[in-house]
Structure formats: structure tokens, C-alpha cells
Design an enzyme around this catalytic site. Structure first.
Site, short mmCIF file in Angstrom:
data_model
loop_
_atom_site.label_atom_id
_atom_site.label_comp_id
_atom_site.label_asym_id
_atom_site.label_seq_id
_atom_site.Cartn_x
_atom_site.Cartn_y
_atom_site.Cartn_z
N GLU A 1 -6.28 10.90 6.13
CA GLU A 1 -5.04 10.13 6.04
C GLU A 1 -4.45 9.92 7.43
OE1 GLU A 1 -2.35 12.37 3.61
OE2 GLU A 1 -2.02 13.90 5.12
N CYS A 2 -3.77 8.82 7.60
CA CYS A 2 -3.04 8.53 8.83
C CYS A 2 -3.97 8.67 10.06
CB CYS A 2 -1.81 9.43 8.92
SG CYS A 2 -0.59 8.92 10.15
N GLY A 3 -3.66 9.59 10.96
CA GLY A 3 -4.49 9.76 12.15
C GLY A 3 -5.92 10.13 11.82
N PHE B 1 -7.56 9.11 9.22
CA PHE B 1 -8.19 7.86 8.78
C PHE B 1 -8.59 7.02 9.98
CE2 PHE B 1 -7.58 3.46 6.89
CZ PHE B 1 -8.73 3.49 6.12
N MET B 2 -7.73 7.00 11.01
CA MET B 2 -8.07 6.30 12.25
C MET B 2 -9.35 6.87 12.86
SD MET B 2 -4.24 6.14 13.87
CE MET B 2 -4.84 5.82 15.54
#
Length: 363
Positions: free
Chosen positions: A340-342, A344-345
Site C-alpha cells: 500500500e502507498c509507498g 505499492f510504489m
């Protein structure tokens, strides 16, 4: 039902940017200085403020959220506190919750659910007599009489002394139990910078410990700390379910499984309660660093890549090709993963920063 004694207080405010985090950290520092065993909590879904609490206490700060956990759930989390004193940091404005028409999910909702007294930290910069009107309006909505004290932030001691008789006449004319505890002076270098996801991380502020120590000294010199302790010690006992040693344990459906959790300067946004939910099922948590480690922990059965600020560490992350390959190979093999979020990046092929630089990641 059982009753648990826990000396506690919530530091809330009329809105964000009122200085809750710094004053909360200063108070925690003073409790430590006095040898009072203390714990910290944060209202709502916030990853960053608890990291500041942890910097002082050395232990995890937990979140209280009536939306995710329910009112009984936040009581259970708070009652699990093993310390004698607890400081709860509010979120946004005291009454700001899920919708403008109610207080569900707000700091006030949590204070009400846990019978916790509230101290308002009011940003008085750029204002004078108007702060009295502001407080009167907030108190008018305090239907459960939870507000017990006020600290003026960014206000000189001299002006606070001039305002005190007005406070006592007008505020105490409404509620005698609301005390003016003092003021915290405006000191520019004590501010904590913000960005798109909230405050800067404590590890990114090179002099954060010195800032907190200075804030604690200012709080001790200008605010009635014994008055705060008196408010904390007046908190009613928590009514909670009678918990047996086996309560809360889940069947060991995950026994023998290893969950690899990314945790370092780039990935640090986690709720301790979520990780403990895995542990109650018998899952072993193993932390790893996408920045520094060369590969996933041996025997990994699942991967959790939480949020953080990987964009501040793109070069180091992209150069750790061994870890990038380890993560990609595990995902390609079908190992269960959640990013999630970072995190996911991190799984993307490339990430472009604000300067236009492109870094190749897990792919």
C-alpha cells in the site's frame, strides 16, 4: 465487567496545526522526567504522530479509532495499557469526524467512549480576546462535560496573565470545572514542518530530541503540570470486559508461517494492532529493510510492504538490485503480498520524482 484504573488525558484542539504533537511530546517527556510510567495513544488513522511519541517513550504508540475498532474496541485497546499514565493526542478539531453533521470517529467520540478528560490546546497566535469566544463555542458543544482544561499555545506569559481574569469570568461563568492551565510561548524553532502526508518524520529532523527537551522545559515553566496530573488522576475507571488469559487469542491457523514486513526509514507506516492480529494467529513477523538487506527473510510465506516515504530514498532503493529481485521473484512465484502507498510504489517498474529523475524499482 471489570474496572481498570488508568490516569489519562486527551490533548485536543480546535483544528490541525494547533501544536498538539509538540505539546504532547513535551508532556510525555515531563512524565518521564518525573519517573511516571506513561504510554501514548493517537486518535484516528495516523501513522506519523505516533512515531514522535515512540521517539520519547521507546515503545509503540497505539491508535484509537472508533471507525475501525468501534467504541468497545477503543476501550479494550486503552484498557490494555500496562502503564499508570496515558496521554492521548487528538486529531484535527475536537469534534471533526466522519461527517459535518456528527462526531462519529472524532477525538471527542473517542474521549466520550473512554470517559477521558480533555485539555484543549488553543493556537492563540494572531488573536486576543477572540480566543475566549472560540473556547466558549467549543465548550457549548461539550455535552458530556469532558473538557477540563485549556492551554494557550503561541501566547506570551504576560498576555496570558492579562487574559486570565477574562477567562475566569466568562469561561468559568459557563463551566467552573474548566481550568486555564497556562500558556506555551511562541518559539519559531520548535515548529515541525509538514508535507503532503503530514508532519516530517522524527528521524528526518536532526535536532528533534533537543526540540522536545526545550519544549518540555517551556511547558514545565509556563503551564501548571500538577494541574494536568490532577486532571489525569481524576479520570474515571474504565469499564471493560473481564479478560481471561486466553481472551483475544485466535486459533493457530497461521502457525509456522513467516510474514516479511518491510520496515526502515523508507517504509514505517504500520499499526501495531494489525501486526499483532497476525501474531495472535501464530504468524511470525520478521522485519526486513528494502534499503539495507540483500533479500527477503529466509522462509518467507507472505510479504507486507507498508507506506512511508520511499520517494526520499529512491537512489538507495533502486541500487539494491538484490532486494528488488528477491521481492519480484517472490511475487512472481505467487507468495501472498499486500503493498500500500509507498510499498505499492516500490513494486512499480519505475518512479519519477518531482525533479524528473526516474528510478527503476521492482517491476
Amino acid at each position: 465487567m471489570d474496572e481498570k484504573g488508568l490516569n489519562r488525558v486527551m490533548l485536543a484542539a480546535p483544528g490541525s496545526g494547533s501544536g498538539k504533537t509538540m505539546i504532547t511530546c513535551a508532556l510525555l517527556e515531563l512524565l518521564n522526567k518525573r519517573g511516571l510510567d506513561s504510554a501514548a495513544f493517537k486518535c484516528g488513522p495516523d501513522y506519523i504522530d505516533p512515531l514522535f511519541h515512540k521517539r520519547i517513550l521507546g515503545t509503540d504508540s497505539r491508535n484509537l479509532d472508533t471507525y475501525f475498532s468501534g467504541r468497545e474496541g477503543v476501550r479494550d485497546i486503552l484498557s490494555g495499557c500496562q502503564s499508570r499514565y496515558a496521554v492521548i493526542e487528538g486529531v484535527m478539531g475536537l469534534y471533526d469526524g466522519m461527517s459535518p453533521g456528527g462526531t462519529e470517529g472524532s477525538a471527542y467520540d473517542i474521549a466520550e467512549a473512554t470517559d477521558t478528560p480533555v485539555i484543549l490546546t488553543v493556537d492563540a497566535s494572531g488573536a486576543g480576546r477572540t480566543v475566549i469566544s472560540l473556547i466558549k463555542g467549543i465548550i457549548a458543544d461539550d455535552s458530556h462535560h469532558l473538557i477540563k482544561g485549556v492551554i494557550f499555545n503561541r501566547m506570551s506569559v504576560e498576555f496570558c496573565s492579562r487574559l486570565r481574569p477574562v477567562f475566569e469570568k466568562e469561561i468559568n461563568g459557563m463551566r467552573e470545572d474548566v481550568k486555564l492551565l497556562g500558556s506555551f510561548p511562541k518559539v519559531g524553532e520548535l515548529g515541525i514542518e509538514s508535507r503532503h502526508l503530514g508532519l516530517m518524520l522524527p528521524g528526518e529532523i536532526y535536532d528533534i530530541k533537543e526540540k522536545i527537551l526545550k519544549a518540555a522545559s517551556l511547558l514545565e515553566g509556563n503551564v501548571d503540570i500538577n494541574g494536568i496530573l490532577s486532571i489525569m488522576e481524576s479520570a474515571p475507571k474504565l469499564c471493560v470486559k473481564d479478560i481471561s488469559p486466553d481472551t483475544g487469542k485466535d486459533p493457530e491457523s497461521g502457525s509456522g508461517l513467516i510474514l516479511a514486513v518491510a520496515y526502515d526509514e523508507a517504509f514505517c507506516f504500520y499499526y501495531r494492532d494489525n501486526l499483532e492480529a497476525f501474531e495472535r494467529r501464530g504468524v511470525e513477523i520478521r522485519f526486513f529493510s528494502p534499503l539495507k538487506d540483500r533479500e527477503l527473510p529466509e522462509g518467507t510465506n507472505g510479504i507486507l510492504l507498508g507506506g512511508g516515504y520511499p520517494e526520499n530514498h529512491l537512489e538507495e532503493l533502486s541500487l539494491n538490485i538484490s532486494m528488488l529481485s528477491s521481492v519480484k521473484n517472490a511475487v512472481d512465484r505467487g507468495i501472498p503480498s499486500l503493498a500500500e502507498c509507498g510499498g505499492f510504489m516500490y513494486l512499480h517498474e519505475t518512479v519519477r520524482d518531482t525533479g524528473g529523475n526516474v528510478s527503476r524499482l521492482a517491476g
